[in-house]
Design a protein around this motif. Structure first.
Motif, PDB file in Angstrom:
ATOM      1  N   THR A 407      16.532 -21.776  36.452  1.00 20.78           N
ATOM      2  CA  THR A 407      17.904 -21.329  36.669  1.00 20.78           C
ATOM      3  C   THR A 407      18.911 -22.468  36.561  1.00 20.78           C
ATOM      4  O   THR A 407      20.089 -22.266  36.779  1.00 20.78           O
ATOM      5  N   ARG A 408      18.468 -23.674  36.208  1.00 26.69           N
ATOM      6  CA  ARG A 408      19.399 -24.795  36.054  1.00 26.69           C
ATOM      7  C   ARG A 408      20.171 -24.672  34.755  1.00 26.69           C
ATOM      8  O   ARG A 408      19.675 -24.090  33.786  1.00 26.69           O
ATOM      9  N   PRO A 409      21.395 -25.249  34.679  1.00 27.60           N
ATOM     10  CA  PRO A 409      22.142 -25.215  33.419  1.00 27.60           C
ATOM     11  C   PRO A 409      21.344 -25.864  32.298  1.00 27.60           C
ATOM     12  O   PRO A 409      20.763 -26.930  32.457  1.00 27.60           O
ATOM     13  N   ASN A 410      21.313 -25.210  31.138  1.00 23.46           N
ATOM     14  CA  ASN A 410      20.640 -25.699  29.945  1.00 23.46           C
ATOM     15  C   ASN A 410      19.143 -25.894  30.140  1.00 23.46           C
ATOM     16  O   ASN A 410      18.504 -26.658  29.420  1.00 23.46           O
ATOM     17  N   ALA A 411      18.560 -25.210  31.137  1.00 18.85           N
ATOM     18  CA  ALA A 411      17.125 -25.276  31.333  1.00 18.85           C
ATOM     19  C   ALA A 411      16.434 -24.456  30.257  1.00 18.85           C
ATOM     20  O   ALA A 411      17.053 -23.715  29.499  1.00 18.85           O
ATOM     21  N   ASP A 412      15.095 -24.591  30.190  1.00 14.97           N
ATOM     22  CA  ASP A 412      14.333 -23.792  29.246  1.00 14.97           C
ATOM     23  C   ASP A 412      14.412 -22.319  29.624  1.00 14.97           C
ATOM     24  O   ASP A 412      14.713 -21.956  30.767  1.00 14.97           O
ATOM     25  N   TRP A 413      14.112 -21.479  28.644  1.00 17.56           N
ATOM     26  CA  TRP A 413      14.154 -20.038  28.838  1.00 17.56           C
ATOM     27  C   TRP A 413      12.743 -19.480  28.936  1.00 17.56           C
ATOM     28  O   TRP A 413      11.809 -20.013  28.337  1.00 17.56           O
ATOM     29  N   THR A 414      12.593 -18.402  29.669  1.00 17.86           N
ATOM     30  CA  THR A 414      11.394 -17.574  29.562  1.00 17.86           C
ATOM     31  C   THR A 414      11.650 -16.571  28.452  1.00 17.86           C
ATOM     32  O   THR A 414      12.669 -15.882  28.450  1.00 17.86           O
ATOM     33  N   VAL A 415      10.714 -16.498  27.498  1.00 20.59           N
ATOM     34  CA  VAL A 415      10.928 -15.699  26.287  1.00 20.59           C
ATOM     35  C   VAL A 415       9.704 -14.827  26.017  1.00 20.59           C
ATOM     36  O   VAL A 415       8.566 -15.289  26.136  1.00 20.59           O
ATOM     37  N   GLY A 416       9.962 -13.587  25.655  1.00 16.30           N
ATOM     38  CA  GLY A 416       8.917 -12.695  25.181  1.00 16.30           C
ATOM     39  C   GLY A 416       9.278 -12.172  23.802  1.00 16.30           C
ATOM     40  O   GLY A 416      10.293 -11.486  23.646  1.00 16.30           O
ATOM     41  N   VAL A 417       8.482 -12.501  22.784  1.00 13.80           N
ATOM     42  CA  VAL A 417       8.738 -12.084  21.412  1.00 13.80           C
ATOM     43  C   VAL A 417       7.752 -10.986  21.028  1.00 13.80           C
ATOM     44  O   VAL A 417       6.537 -11.170  21.132  1.00 13.80           O
ATOM     45  N   LYS A 418       8.284  -9.859  20.602  1.00 13.45           N
ATOM     46  CA  LYS A 418       7.451  -8.770  20.086  1.00 13.45           C
ATOM     47  C   LYS A 418       7.436  -8.855  18.567  1.00 13.45           C
ATOM     48  O   LYS A 418       8.485  -8.844  17.917  1.00 13.45           O
ATOM     49  N   MET A 419       6.215  -8.922  18.010  1.00 16.83           N
ATOM     50  CA  MET A 419       6.063  -9.046  16.566  1.00 16.83           C
ATOM     51  C   MET A 419       5.069  -8.009  16.065  1.00 16.83           C
ATOM     52  O   MET A 419       4.076  -7.720  16.738  1.00 16.83           O
ATOM     53  N   LEU A 420       5.371  -7.463  14.902  1.00 21.17           N
ATOM     54  CA  LEU A 420       4.500  -6.490  14.274  1.00 21.17           C
ATOM     55  C   LEU A 420       4.017  -7.017  12.932  1.00 21.17           C
ATOM     56  O   LEU A 420       4.754  -7.734  12.243  1.00 21.17           O
ATOM     57  N   ARG A 421       2.776  -6.632  12.561  1.00 22.13           N
ATOM     58  CA  ARG A 421       2.328  -6.868  11.196  1.00 22.13           C
ATOM     59  C   ARG A 421       2.406  -5.544  10.461  1.00 22.13           C
ATOM     60  O   ARG A 421       1.780  -4.550  10.859  1.00 22.13           O
ATOM     61  N   LEU A 422       3.181  -5.525   9.395  1.00 18.11           N
ATOM     62  CA  LEU A 422       3.457  -4.295   8.677  1.00 18.11           C
ATOM     63  C   LEU A 422       2.312  -3.957   7.731  1.00 18.11           C
ATOM     64  O   LEU A 422       1.511  -4.828   7.362  1.00 18.11           O
ATOM     65  N   PRO A 423       2.213  -2.684   7.308  1.00 19.65           N
ATOM     66  CA  PRO A 423       1.131  -2.294   6.403  1.00 19.65           C
ATOM     67  C   PRO A 423       1.084  -3.091   5.102  1.00 19.65           C
ATOM     68  O   PRO A 423       0.020  -3.236   4.509  1.00 19.65           O
ATOM     69  N   ASP A 424       2.224  -3.603   4.645  1.00 15.25           N
ATOM     70  CA  ASP A 424       2.225  -4.368   3.392  1.00 15.25           C
ATOM     71  C   ASP A 424       1.911  -5.841   3.588  1.00 15.25           C
ATOM     72  O   ASP A 424       2.004  -6.642   2.654  1.00 15.25           O
TER      73      ASP A 424
END
Length: 564
Positions: A407-424
């Motif tokens: 919660t500090r200024p300019n601290a790192d973020w907690t991130v969750g990235v959702k990624m899909l692999r497409l049929p192609d």
């Protein structure tokens, strides 16, 4: 007699006109500017800016950001005419005016002081004068106890208060904009000094040309998006209208912050058409710690190249590519300026779309930004999604910030990235949830995101070394009962882990869904590995690795060998 009567009528008409002008000047900032500056020739954007500043004085807006190109009349209204008009109507109130340097701030202070002392101002506000000892340009009082203080960014304000705080151009030049130390100093001064001087119910105006995604405005917008800061009303006025998509590198200004004009607040009709706007309340469906962004339904693909965002409507209802102030800066002149200063400076200073310096790993120009996840059509070439059902089609990979510093200024973020692999065989970044929060907020975000993603999306959590990391991974896994959860230990440096994902990005095999988080995501990719943050890169690389984990080798049966 006839001549005398005619002169009398003319004199009466002149007097009525003068009284009407004075009345309007007391009520309207634009009329005040015209009265005290007879040669002033405003453009439509000045009318709109005056509306916003009047809303500040009336208490309808308490936080206002104004983004305008250089030499387009921003400071004349924000830092000279408005403070004087404000004190004329509120002579007991206190103003703090700040700029990148003390000299510029003092110049503004001198101009406002001289304006309050001039004859035209006295005609409009006869009961408001300077106190007898107000000779300094950086600190002076009104006869009603009002106070004006001018300071440079970083200057002390102990003992000073503000009903109105104005920050005009906190960034001096490109050198300051590129300095992490200087950006941090401006941020710390705003939070620890200026913001603490504001009186209850006070207002803040931040007027500037954009320089960097990480400038003061960029950080305040980050906090606003993450719901860890205050809501701001945004007036962004690019030199050329952005009413349709354009193709620069990523911006720090998400779609949700590109606001149209509000209804005029002055009593006089505005000469421009007004559009609905908002003061910064979160959009429905925007990412929050407790309600992450849901996936967009699959539809046919919409490709528009590396377009980052578009302003659906221009604040002044201009046509695409129309100049902001054609009387002073016609499109031909703007074209010459663009040619002279280059693309990066043009996008930042004139289009209010700052871009970070180019990184060395990801080439974001090859990213395709789409409005919807492409539908599954035609035969699949994705062996990963169709081997034996053990490999996920979509994953949500988390990168957890150090909770003590999150919660500090300019601290790192907690991130969750959702990624899909497409049929192609291509990959699509479908959602990014990003927050700074304590352990309880992080846990709530992970659980809420899992609920929205559904059981078909595998959740991948990092496991830090040591007993604490094992315990955290075990606890979060237990809270995610009913979902497919995998914990992984990181190995190698971040650049090495990101290299396979970067190869697919640079080959044009990665799509990104258009959303409020898209500019931040692409901006971080573009500056990696030298940027201020790499949390989104790390999470995306982890998701990519999970989706491309080597499929089981085929069994070498006699039938298979006979085909070789």
């Amino acid at each position: 007699m006839m001549n005398s009567a005619l002169l009398h009528r003319q004199a009466s008409q002149t007097a009525r006109t003068e009284l009407h002008r004075r009345h309007n000047a007391r009520q309207s900032l634009l009329a005040f500017t015209r009265y005290t500056y007879p040669d002033y020739a405003p453009g439509p954007h000045h009318h709109l800016l005056c509306d916003k500043l009047e809303a500040i004085e009336q208490g309808q807006i308490s936080r206002l950001m104004v983004f305008m190109p250089p030499r387009h009349g921003k400071s004349e209204l924000v830092s000279r005419r408005f403070p004087a008009w404000y004190l004329g109507r509120n002579p007991h109130r206190q103003i703090i005016s700040a700029s990148y340097g003390a000299t510029l701030a003092q110049d503004f202070g001198r101009d406002v002081r001289n304006l309050v002392a001039c004859r035209r101002f006295n005609v409009l506000f006869p009961t408001v004068t300077l106190s007898p000892d107000s000779t300094a340009k950086d600190l002076w009082h009104t006869n009603a106890g009002g106070l004006y203080t001018a300071t440079g960014i970083g200057g002390g304000l102990t003992g000073r208060g503000a009903d109105l705080a104005i920050i005009d151009d906190p960034v001096k030049d490109r050198q300051d904009a590129e300095s992490p130390t200087r950006r941090a100093a401006v941020w710390d001064w705003y939070r620890a000094v200026l913001r603490t001087r504001l009186m209850p119910g006070g207002a803040i105006i931040l007027a500037m040309t954009r320089w960097s995604p990480d400038d003061l405005a960029g950080r305040l917008l980050d906090d606003m998006q993450n719901h860890t800061g205050e809501d701001w009303h945004i007036l962004s006025l690019p030199a050329l209208s952005l009413a349709t998509p354009f193709q620069p590198a990523p911006s720090s200004l998400p779609t949700r912050f590109v606001l149209s004009s509000a209804q005029p607040t002055s009593q006089q009709p505005a000469p421009h058409a007004a559009d609905p706007s908002r003061t910064g309340a979160p959009l429905s469906g925007s990412p929050t710690p407790n309600a992450p962004t849901s996936s967009v339904p699959t539809s046919s693909e919409s490709v528009s190249g590396p377009t980052i965002f578009s302003a659906a409507t221009d604040a002044l209802n201009r046509k695409p590519g129309a100049a902001l102030w054609p009387q002073a800066f016609p499109e031909t002149e703007l074209a010459r300026i663009r040619l002279a200063i280059g693309t990066r400076e043009w996008n930042a200073l004139y289009q209010q779309n700052p871009t970070p310096p180019e990184g060395t790993l990801f080439k974001t120009a090859f990213v395709t930004v789409v409005d919807a996840i492409p539908a599954a059509t035609g035969p699949s070439t994705n062996t990963k999604a169709n081997t034996n059902g053990q490999q996920p089609v979509s994953v949500r990979r988390w990168d957890l910030a150090a909770t003590r510093a999150s919660t500090r200024p300019n601290a790192d973020w907690t991130v969750g990235v959702k990624m899909l692999r497409l049929p192609d065989g291509r990959f699509c970044v479908a959602d990014v949830t990003r927050l700074r929060g304590d352990p309880a907020q992080v846990e709530a975000a992970i659980l809420a995101t899992a609920s929205q993603d559904g059981a078909q999306t595998e959740i991948i959590l990092p496991q830090d070394p040591g007993q604490a990391g094992v315990a955290q991974a075990r606890y979060l896994t237990s809270r995610l009962a009913g979902y497919r959860v995998q914990t992984v230990r990181e190995s190698g440096d971040k650049a090495t882990r990101a290299a396979p994902f970067a190869a697919q990005v640079n080959a044009g095999n990665v799509l990104v869904l258009r959303a409020a988080w898209t500019p931040h995501f692409l901006g971080e990719l573009g500056t990696f590995p030298t940027g201020a943050h790499d949390d989104q890169v790390d999470a995306a690389a982890g998701a990519f690795t999970a989706l491309t984990h080597a499929a089981p080798l085929p069994r070498f049966t006699p039938t298979l060998l006979s085909r070789i």
